[in-house]
Scaffold this motif. Structure first.
Motif, short mmCIF file in Angstrom:
data_model
loop_
_atom_site.label_atom_id
_atom_site.label_comp_id
_atom_site.label_asym_id
_atom_site.label_seq_id
_atom_site.Cartn_x
_atom_site.Cartn_y
_atom_site.Cartn_z
N TRP A 1 -1.78 -13.13 5.15
CA TRP A 1 -2.65 -11.96 5.55
C TRP A 1 -2.15 -10.62 4.79
CZ3 TRP A 1 -1.10 -15.41 8.83
CH2 TRP A 1 -2.01 -16.27 9.37
N VAL A 2 -3.06 -9.81 4.19
CA VAL A 2 -2.56 -8.67 3.35
C VAL A 2 -3.38 -7.76 4.09
CG1 VAL A 2 -2.65 -7.37 1.23
CG2 VAL A 2 -2.06 -9.91 1.20
N MET A 3 -2.53 -6.69 4.80
CA MET A 3 -3.20 -5.59 5.64
C MET A 3 -3.17 -4.28 5.11
SD MET A 3 -2.14 -7.38 9.17
CE MET A 3 -0.94 -8.16 8.35
N LEU A 4 -4.12 -3.60 4.81
CA LEU A 4 -4.12 -2.32 4.11
C LEU A 4 -4.05 -1.11 4.88
CD1 LEU A 4 -6.35 -3.35 1.19
CD2 LEU A 4 -4.18 -3.74 1.10
N GLY A 5 -3.33 -0.02 4.70
CA GLY A 5 -3.13 1.10 5.46
C GLY A 5 -2.44 2.17 4.82
N GLU A 6 -1.65 2.84 5.34
CA GLU A 6 -0.64 3.58 4.76
C GLU A 6 0.26 3.10 3.82
OE1 GLU A 6 0.92 6.69 7.41
OE2 GLU A 6 -0.98 6.95 8.47
N GLU A 7 0.72 1.89 4.48
CA GLU A 7 1.24 0.98 3.44
C GLU A 7 0.74 -0.37 3.42
OE1 GLU A 7 5.25 0.80 4.86
OE2 GLU A 7 4.79 -0.38 6.56
N ILE A 8 1.06 -1.22 2.38
CA ILE A 8 0.62 -2.45 2.51
C ILE A 8 1.53 -3.67 3.06
CG2 ILE A 8 -0.05 -4.46 0.87
CD1 ILE A 8 -0.76 -2.34 -1.21
N VAL A 9 0.97 -4.25 3.96
CA VAL A 9 1.86 -5.22 4.66
C VAL A 9 1.24 -6.49 4.54
CG1 VAL A 9 2.78 -6.12 6.99
CG2 VAL A 9 2.43 -3.48 6.63
N ALA A 10 1.86 -7.42 4.05
CA ALA A 10 1.55 -8.90 3.97
C ALA A 10 2.48 -9.85 5.03
CB ALA A 10 1.97 -9.36 2.50
N ARG A 11 1.93 -10.62 5.74
CA ARG A 11 2.36 -11.37 6.82
C ARG A 11 1.97 -12.89 6.42
NH1 ARG A 11 4.92 -8.23 9.52
NH2 ARG A 11 4.02 -6.38 10.60
N GLY A 12 3.03 -13.71 6.57
CA GLY A 12 2.80 -15.21 6.19
C GLY A 12 3.71 -16.10 7.26
N PRO A 13 3.97 -17.33 6.69
CA PRO A 13 4.27 -18.41 7.61
C PRO A 13 5.92 -18.11 7.99
CG PRO A 13 4.20 -19.20 5.41
CD PRO A 13 3.49 -17.96 5.39
N HIS A 14 6.03 -18.67 9.31
CA HIS A 14 7.38 -18.49 9.75
C HIS A 14 7.92 -16.96 9.76
CE1 HIS A 14 7.09 -22.75 9.40
NE2 HIS A 14 7.15 -22.69 8.05
N GLY A 15 7.22 -16.06 10.15
CA GLY A 15 7.51 -14.63 10.24
C GLY A 15 7.77 -13.94 8.88
N ALA A 16 7.57 -14.54 7.67
CA ALA A 16 7.71 -13.87 6.45
C ALA A 16 6.92 -12.48 6.31
CB ALA A 16 7.46 -14.86 5.26
N SER A 17 7.43 -11.67 5.79
CA SER A 17 6.20 -10.39 5.62
C SER A 17 6.90 -9.71 4.36
CB SER A 17 6.68 -9.74 6.96
OG SER A 17 7.84 -9.03 6.95
N ALA A 18 5.98 -8.84 4.10
CA ALA A 18 6.39 -7.92 2.75
C ALA A 18 5.82 -6.42 3.13
CB ALA A 18 5.85 -8.32 1.66
N GLN A 19 6.48 -5.43 2.78
CA GLN A 19 6.20 -4.00 3.06
C GLN A 19 6.31 -3.39 1.59
OE1 GLN A 19 8.86 -3.48 6.75
NE2 GLN A 19 7.09 -1.88 6.84
N LEU A 20 5.05 -2.92 1.18
CA LEU A 20 4.93 -2.11 0.13
C LEU A 20 4.45 -0.71 0.32
CD1 LEU A 20 3.49 -5.32 -2.05
CD2 LEU A 20 5.69 -4.41 -2.13
N ALA A 21 4.45 -0.05 -0.84
CA ALA A 21 3.84 1.33 -0.67
C ALA A 21 2.46 1.23 -0.92
CB ALA A 21 4.55 2.36 -1.98
N ALA A 22 1.81 2.15 -0.44
CA ALA A 22 0.35 2.00 -0.66
C ALA A 22 -0.30 2.00 -1.85
CB ALA A 22 -0.56 3.00 0.19
N ASP A 23 0.49 2.52 -2.99
CA ASP A 23 0.04 2.72 -4.30
C ASP A 23 0.86 1.67 -5.05
OD1 ASP A 23 2.65 3.61 -4.03
OD2 ASP A 23 2.32 5.44 -5.36
#
Length: 159
Positions: A41-63
């Protein structure tokens, strides 16, 4: 085929991010809700957060650029977590690497020869050499060492 859901309060923004992710062959991308069944799942807000299997995640700047977003989602799908730091965001863009190229890149970073890379991945040394050449071209490196340095700086490979 990985299924990715883009979640955002802004339908226009969600459609744009979904279009950027659809540029990756083999990904099924749609706009939806956080409750929808997906591999990531890619969730958009003040930053971009991606969540995946087994607790994997990513945090990126909104731009974050489309290339960085695709790389982060690819990492999350592989079970890795990514957090973009400010100096990484300033690095030059390059063409996205395929999942196989990322596998070869990891082994390249460990100092393996083309023959050894081929042995680990079950491919010929010639095919490994081809992938190494593609990696060098995509990251703008003249040597294997330069490519590994760039890969580490960009967060494409780890030690």
């Amino acid at each position: 085929m990985p299924r990715i859901v883009v979640v955002s309060p802004s339908p226009l923004l969600a459609d744009g991010v979904a279009a950027a992710l659809r540029a990756v062959d083999g990904w099924e991308v749609r706009v939806g809700r956080a409750e929808d069944d997906a591999d990531a799942w890619v969730m958009l807000g003040e930053e971009i957060v991606a969540r995946g299997p087994h607790g994997a995640s990513a945090q990126l700047a909104a731009d974050a650029s489309a290339g960085r977003l695709r790389a982060a989602v690819g990492a999350v799908l592989e079970g890795l977590s990514v957090r973009e730091s400010p100096w990484v965001a300033a690095l030059p863009e390059h063409e996205p690497l395929t999942p196989r190229e990322l596998e070869v890149f990891e082994l390249l970073g460990k100092g393996l020869s083309n023959r050894d890379i081929g042995g680990v991945l079950g491919i010929s040394a010639h095919t490994a050499k081809y992938h190494v050449g593609q990696i060098l071209a995509k990251v703008g490196a003249a040597t294997r060492a330069e490519a590994v340095r760039e890969g580490l700086r960009c967060g494409l490979i780890g030690l």
